[in-house]
Design a protein around this motif. Structure first.
Motif, short mmCIF file in Angstrom:
data_model
loop_
_atom_site.label_atom_id
_atom_site.label_comp_id
_atom_site.label_asym_id
_atom_site.label_seq_id
_atom_site.Cartn_x
_atom_site.Cartn_y
_atom_site.Cartn_z
N PRO A 72 0.78 -1.24 0.00
CA PRO A 72 0.00 0.00 0.00
C PRO A 72 0.81 1.29 0.00
O PRO A 72 0.40 2.26 -0.64
N ARG A 73 1.93 1.35 0.68
CA ARG A 73 2.66 2.62 0.80
C ARG A 73 3.36 3.01 -0.50
O ARG A 73 3.27 4.15 -0.94
N ILE A 74 4.06 2.06 -1.09
CA ILE A 74 4.70 2.35 -2.38
C ILE A 74 3.64 2.65 -3.43
O ILE A 74 3.78 3.57 -4.25
N GLY A 75 2.56 1.88 -3.41
CA GLY A 75 1.48 2.12 -4.36
C GLY A 75 0.84 3.47 -4.18
O GLY A 75 0.52 4.16 -5.16
N LEU B 90 5.77 16.17 0.22
CA LEU B 90 4.38 16.52 0.56
C LEU B 90 3.49 15.29 0.44
O LEU B 90 2.58 15.08 1.26
N GLY B 91 3.75 14.47 -0.58
CA GLY B 91 2.99 13.24 -0.73
C GLY B 91 3.17 12.31 0.47
O GLY B 91 2.21 11.68 0.93
N ILE C 109 -0.97 11.22 7.01
CA ILE C 109 -2.25 11.71 7.53
C ILE C 109 -3.37 10.76 7.12
O ILE C 109 -4.24 10.39 7.93
N THR C 110 -3.35 10.34 5.85
CA THR C 110 -4.37 9.42 5.34
C THR C 110 -4.31 8.07 6.06
O THR C 110 -5.34 7.43 6.29
N LEU D 241 1.56 10.29 -9.98
CA LEU D 241 0.72 10.50 -11.16
C LEU D 241 -0.19 11.71 -10.97
O LEU D 241 -0.30 12.55 -11.88
N VAL D 242 -0.81 11.83 -9.81
CA VAL D 242 -1.76 12.92 -9.57
C VAL D 242 -1.05 14.27 -9.61
O VAL D 242 -1.51 15.20 -10.28
N ILE D 243 0.07 14.41 -8.92
CA ILE D 243 0.74 15.72 -8.85
C ILE D 243 1.35 16.08 -10.20
O ILE D 243 1.35 17.25 -10.61
#
Length: 524
Positions: free
Chosen positions: A112-115, A492-493, A499-500, A122-124
């Motif tokens: 999960p963390r690397i993913g 930042l990611g 936090i997530t 991709l988003v940023i």
């Protein structure tokens, strides 16, 4: 508008099916509009997202300035890792046709963390590109208006920061609205815009060859096969800089895969479409690069492609001399169409990545809602539009140098998530690599080679970014601002991920999405 939450729990059985595919072999997905896109439409979306005419006008001269006449060779060199990574995308899509693409696949391969960080990359990267595309489309809108009216004062409106920002936000809102309304609306716009830009680009290439054969410009060059030799580049630093630009020119073809749940034949069609898009792109880039170099050369003076005064916007300088005053306006139209088309389709991968991340509980649940009529990730699309508008406005008001350096940092994000996806392919299929020579090469050797090449560019770019001379020349405590921005965005990611993790512990404990987790299936 009211939106429908179509988020069954992972692994739920619907209509007696517990897996990613229905009886016809197509993924029913997360409530997206199934069967909205065919092979041609998918390939068009990939080409449109890359925006070939926009990429050429913004990087053709810069690449020539770095590597000289070896520019066509560098275009081919940049194509190689992208082609190798495209094989990884194709194989992963066959096994897991999920609209989360890189995010979903890397979670299944590496956890999960690397993913999550791959999805963040991709988003940023997409938000940065969207803001840049909107800015370019705005500039060409006013430039074209000035050319058509013959009034320089209208073209000069682009220099007014408030007018520029207002126009830019209008374009972003329009692109968001079209993407919000679904793939059918997207296809109609894209066929027109992509067809227009490729037709005008073909006309430019033909007229450039004509000017070259007539010897119209003193700086023109005779074609040489040596132009195709990447080893003739003078230095490794110049080659790496040119390669980084070339890789950027191919970025975005994976939008074909982001629509896999909406594509007819979702397991195979998106992969084929991505390869078609790649072939069209490399053909367009080579033809344009060779034709332009033969017509005006790659020198640093006059119309030469490497002239620093015009290298950032080559077609603005070559439109009139190559195509004449009337047809030259078509080239301005093509650049505007290219940037506008890409602005609209680039919302597709970011919105669907956010949708998938939310569906698998890696982001707040509200972003997993799909519009009941348009079958699109409505909230995720609007979020992407708002984030793009806010990002561009703040960066423009703070400093033009900061905005420029943010764009330079984009290459870091591209190499980051593409290389992770390539490595994820080899690891995900590691138990199948000995089954056949095909599996060994297409699921293992080719993806690993592509990942290693992009990882090498990532590391070299990271080192180069430390130097304050990289990008605009701005510094932060003696360190290049491009380095600070690139590394800062990745950091930042990490912060957002931590936090997530507190809000969605199940995902980060590996309880929601694993290698054995089937794709979500919902009622049609």
């Amino acid at each position: 508008m009211t939106q429908l939450d179509v988020r069954p729990r992972v692994g739920d059985t619907v209509n007696g099916v517990a897996g990613g595919e229905g009886g016809d072999g197509d993924v029913r997905g997360k409530g997206l509009g199934k069967g909205s896109v065919g092979l041609v439409g998918s390939a068009v979306i990939g080409i449109s997202t890359v925006a070939p005419v926009y990429c050429l006008t913004s990087t053709l001269g810069s690449t020539a300035g770095e590597v000289g006449v070896q520019m066509p060779a560098v275009f081919l060199a940049g194509f190689l890792p992208m082609l190798l990574v495209a094989f990884a995308y194709r194989e992963l899509n066959k096994a897991v046709p999920d609209c989360g693409t890189s995010f979903t696949w890397t979670v299944k391969a590496f956890g999960p963390r690397i993913g999550w960080m791959c999805g963040w990359g991709l988003v940023i990267a997409t938000i940065i590109v969207l803001s840049n595309l909107a800015g370019v489309a705005t500039s060409y809108f006013w430039l074209l208006a000035g050319e058509i009216t013959g009034n320089p004062s209208i073209a000069a409106l682009d220099d007014n920061k408030l007018v520029h920002i207002a126009t830019c936000l209008t374009l972003i809102a329009s692109a968001t609205a079209i993407s919000y309304r679904g793939m059918t609306a997207t296809k109609g716009v894209q066929y027109t815009l992509v067809g227009l830009q490729l037709a005008v680009l073909g006309l430019f290439v033909a007229m450039a060859f004509q000017k070259a054969s007539a010897g119209t410009f003193d700086t023109g060059l005779d074609f040489s096969w040596q132009w195709m030799n990447p080893f003739a580049v003078e230095s490794m630093g110049a080659f790496t800089a040119g390669l980084s630009l070339s890789i950027f020119m191919y970025w975005g073809w994976d939008a074909c895969l982001a629509t896999n749940e909406e594509t007819t034949g979702s397991a195979k069609t998106p992969g084929r479409a991505s390869l078609i898009a790649m072939v069209v792109l490399v053909g367009s880039y080579l033809a344009t690069g060779i034709a332009a170099q033969m017509a005006v050369g790659s020198g640093t003076s006059g119309l030469g492609l490497g002239n620093p005064e015009t290298s950032g916007n080559v077609f603005a300088a070559l439109a009139g001399p190559v195509m004449g005053p009337l047809l030259g306006i078509l080239l301005f139209v093509a650049v505007l169409a290219s940037a506008t088309a890409s602005l609209q389709t680039t919302f597709i991968p970011v919105a669907r990545t956010v949708l998938a991340m939310s569906t698998y509980e890696a982001l707040p649940a509200s972003y997993a809602k799909v519009h009941p009529r348009f079958k699109t990730p409505g909230r995720a699309t609007v979020m992407a539009g708002v984030a793009t508008g806010a990002f561009y406005t703040v960066m423009t008001l703070v400093s033009e140098n900061v905005l420029t350096d943010t764009i330079f940092a984009l290459g870091l994000m591209i190499c980051f998530y593409y290389s992770l996806t390539a490595f994820a392919c080899a690891w995900y299929f590691r138990g199948e690599l000995r089954r056949s020579a095909r599996d060994l090469f297409f699921k293992g050797v080719f993806p690993v080679l592509g990942g290693l090449l992009l990882a090498a560019v990532f590391l070299k770019t990271l080192i180069d970014m430390w130097n304050p001379s990289y990008g605009s020349g701005s510094t932060v405590l003696g360190v290049g601002s491009v380095f600070v921005i690139g590394v800062g965005l990745l950091a930042l990611g990490l912060v957002i991920m931590l936090i997530t993790q507190r809000r969605s512990p199940a995902f980060f404990r590996g309880e929601i999405l694993t290698k054995s987790t089937p794709a979500l299936v919902v009622e049609d």
